[in-house]
Enzyme design. Structure first.
Site, mmCIF file in Angstrom:
data_model
loop_
_atom_site.group_PDB
_atom_site.id
_atom_site.type_symbol
_atom_site.label_atom_id
_atom_site.label_comp_id
_atom_site.label_asym_id
_atom_site.label_seq_id
_atom_site.Cartn_x
_atom_site.Cartn_y
_atom_site.Cartn_z
ATOM 1 N N ARG A 229 20.596 28.467 11.635
ATOM 2 C CA ARG A 229 21.202 29.565 12.377
ATOM 3 C C ARG A 229 21.078 29.284 13.872
ATOM 4 O O ARG A 229 20.079 28.709 14.323
ATOM 5 C CB ARG A 229 20.510 30.901 12.052
ATOM 6 C CG ARG A 229 20.869 31.468 10.678
ATOM 7 C CD ARG A 229 22.326 31.929 10.590
ATOM 8 N NE ARG A 229 22.690 32.485 9.303
ATOM 9 C CZ ARG A 229 23.335 31.833 8.328
ATOM 10 N NH1 ARG A 229 23.693 30.572 8.496
ATOM 11 N NH2 ARG A 229 23.663 32.435 7.204
ATOM 12 N N HIS A 277 30.901 26.173 11.588
ATOM 13 C CA HIS A 277 30.136 26.747 10.462
ATOM 14 C C HIS A 277 30.746 26.313 9.121
ATOM 15 O O HIS A 277 31.158 27.155 8.308
ATOM 16 C CB HIS A 277 30.087 28.279 10.564
ATOM 17 C CG HIS A 277 28.920 28.878 9.826
ATOM 18 N ND1 HIS A 277 28.110 29.839 10.356
ATOM 19 C CD2 HIS A 277 28.428 28.629 8.590
ATOM 20 C CE1 HIS A 277 27.173 30.177 9.480
ATOM 21 N NE2 HIS A 277 27.348 29.444 8.396
HETATM 22 P P1 NAP Z 1 15.137 29.243 1.372
HETATM 23 O O1 NAP Z 1 15.234 28.673 0.000
HETATM 24 O O2 NAP Z 1 14.680 30.668 1.543
HETATM 25 O O3 NAP Z 1 14.194 28.268 2.224
HETATM 26 C C1 NAP Z 1 13.788 28.561 3.540
HETATM 27 C C2 NAP Z 1 12.797 27.492 3.983
HETATM 28 O O4 NAP Z 1 12.450 27.759 5.348
HETATM 29 C C3 NAP Z 1 11.496 27.515 3.165
HETATM 30 O O5 NAP Z 1 11.008 26.214 2.983
HETATM 31 C C4 NAP Z 1 10.551 28.296 4.087
HETATM 32 O O6 NAP Z 1 9.179 27.997 3.926
HETATM 33 C C5 NAP Z 1 11.021 27.823 5.435
HETATM 34 N N1 NAP Z 1 10.607 28.769 6.478
HETATM 35 C C6 NAP Z 1 10.952 30.072 6.617
HETATM 36 N N2 NAP Z 1 10.319 30.615 7.680
HETATM 37 C C7 NAP Z 1 9.547 29.624 8.199
HETATM 38 C C8 NAP Z 1 8.634 29.560 9.286
HETATM 39 N N3 NAP Z 1 8.379 30.624 10.052
HETATM 40 N N4 NAP Z 1 7.991 28.397 9.512
HETATM 41 C C9 NAP Z 1 8.224 27.310 8.734
HETATM 42 N N5 NAP Z 1 9.084 27.292 7.676
HETATM 43 C C10 NAP Z 1 9.736 28.442 7.425
HETATM 44 O O7 NAP Z 1 16.550 29.153 2.125
HETATM 45 P P2 NAP Z 1 17.738 28.109 1.839
HETATM 46 O O8 NAP Z 1 18.542 28.554 0.677
HETATM 47 O O9 NAP Z 1 17.196 26.733 1.848
HETATM 48 O O10 NAP Z 1 18.651 28.362 3.141
HETATM 49 C C11 NAP Z 1 18.136 28.161 4.453
HETATM 50 C C12 NAP Z 1 19.095 28.713 5.492
HETATM 51 O O11 NAP Z 1 20.261 27.904 5.595
HETATM 52 C C13 NAP Z 1 19.689 30.101 5.176
HETATM 53 O O12 NAP Z 1 18.767 31.120 5.480
HETATM 54 C C14 NAP Z 1 20.897 30.141 6.071
HETATM 55 O O13 NAP Z 1 20.526 30.657 7.327
HETATM 56 C C15 NAP Z 1 21.271 28.660 6.229
HETATM 57 N N6 NAP Z 1 22.588 28.351 5.623
HETATM 58 C C16 NAP Z 1 23.535 27.782 6.398
HETATM 59 C C17 NAP Z 1 24.783 27.467 5.875
HETATM 60 C C18 NAP Z 1 25.851 26.825 6.730
HETATM 61 O O14 NAP Z 1 26.988 26.667 6.259
HETATM 62 N N7 NAP Z 1 25.546 26.423 7.948
HETATM 63 C C19 NAP Z 1 25.045 27.710 4.518
HETATM 64 C C20 NAP Z 1 24.052 28.289 3.745
HETATM 65 C C21 NAP Z 1 22.822 28.609 4.308
HETATM 66 P P3 NAP Z 1 8.419 28.304 2.535
HETATM 67 O O15 NAP Z 1 8.957 27.250 1.573
HETATM 68 O O16 NAP Z 1 7.000 28.089 2.858
HETATM 69 O O17 NAP Z 1 8.790 29.694 2.120
#
Ligand code: NAP
Length: 314
Positions: A229, A277
């Protein structure tokens, strides 16, 4: 009359209709209707809402709602707008989306590691110059975020031969990946990452996480990719780091405001590749199947699925 599923979005009518088609195909036994088309009596029959950027006021019109499924992977807007919401909100975790993101991470990592921005610039100057080759096994990629998307990206990068490390909030063990967590872990990983890829959610803790002091830790000629983000990065600090040569090139798919303002200096910056995006768009047929499986399980056992953690923010 039996229960109804409401589609609650702020999308255009055409986009809503596409979703209604995909969701109805995946759940032929359910009645799924846009909330815009429901009568007062029908609103009372809704027990599940499927949402995409919903107007919170719309959800308040559903007195018998039990739980909500979002069509997006990112939930920061829901967390912000639905504070105090008492029903579980399930986010989209779609292996197809993770595969798409992993493909994008590999594509743009190769774009940086194989010097495509520099060769593009050289071509515009009719300049024939071979730059030193840097192999994948000689390139260290640090993933910020080891969730559904980060883990899929790690596997794809490993298959391509890159040296992969990753950072998360809680401690993790992933085969072949050097893992870090917490503040000290972040600094250690940044120091050893030739390319940093951000796949973090936007939360109170990650807002403005990457600024001048974090970019200063990177090795010389580092690349940066943001697929998480926009507000995770202090944009002014990133531009300063690019201008100073602290970061060689940044691939940005997400921004503080989207669409990116026409006046933004990022458009013209030679060290920035702007993407609108597109790294991992939701695929309606596969996403609809994921939602359908959850709905089907709920109809069978009556147990509401677990939702996102509002305190954690993701
Ligand atoms: P997820 O499964 O919830 O994983 C989030 C990861 O971030 C986890 O490993 C989490 O740690 C880590 N994290 C969260 N807060 C943190 C912090 N304060 N310090 C260190 N690590 C932290 O999410 P996901 O499905 O992988 O998706 C991630 C993000 O990608 C989404 O939230 C969205 O914003 C973005 N996204 C972008 C697109 C695009 O087209 N650009 C598409 C889809 C998603 P833990 O493992 O310890 O919980």
């Amino acid at each position: 009359m039996s229960s109804l599923i409401a589609l609650v979005t702020r999308l255009s009518e055409a986009a809503e209709n596409n979703w209604l088609t995909a969701l109805s195909a995946a759940m032929p036994r359910e009645t799924i209707r846009s909330i815009r088309a429901l009568s007062t009596e029908e609103l009372d029959l809704v027990d599940i809402a499927i949402v995409a950027n919903p107007d919170p006021v719309d959800l308040e019109r559903l007195p018998n709602l039990k739980w909500v499924h979002s069509l997006w992977a990112g939930v920061e807007r829901l967390v912000l707008e639905l504070k105090g919401f008492s029903h579980p909100i399930v986010r989209l975790v779609d292996p197809d989306l993770a595969r798409t993101m992993a493909e994008a991470v590999l594509a743009w990592t190769l774009y940086l590691s194989r010097d495509m921005p520099a060769y593009g610039m050289q071509q515009r100057q009719s300049l024939w110059r071979q730059l030193p080759y840097r192999s994948a096994p000689d390139t260290r990629v640090g993933l910020l975020g080891l969730g559904a998307l980060g883990c899929a990206a790690a596997r794809q990068l490993q298959l391509a031969g890159f040296v992969v490390s990753g950072w998360s909030r809680t401690e993790k063990q992933i085969d072949g990946v050097e893992t870090y967590f917490g503040r000290a872990g972040l600094d250690a990983m940044l120091k050893t990452s030739d390319i940093v890829v951000c796949l973090l959610p936007l939360t109170a803790e990650t807002t403005g996480l990457l600024g001048a002091s974090e970019f200063a830790l990177l090795p010389a000629n580092a690349g940066f990719i943001n697929f998480g983000r926009g507000r995770i990065v202090k944009t002014g600090d990133l531009v300063a780091a690019l201008d100073a040569g602290v970061v060689q090139h940044a691939v940005l798919d997400v921004f503080e405001t989207e669409p990116l303002d026409e006046q933004s200096p990022l458009w013209q910056h030679p060290g920035v590749t702007v993407l609108p995006h597109i790294s991992a768009p939701t695929n309606p047929p596969t996403a609809a199947k994921i939602v359908a499986d959850r709905v089907c399980a709920f109809r069978a056992n009556g147990i509401q699925p677990a939702g996102i953690d509002f305190n954690r923010g993701y």
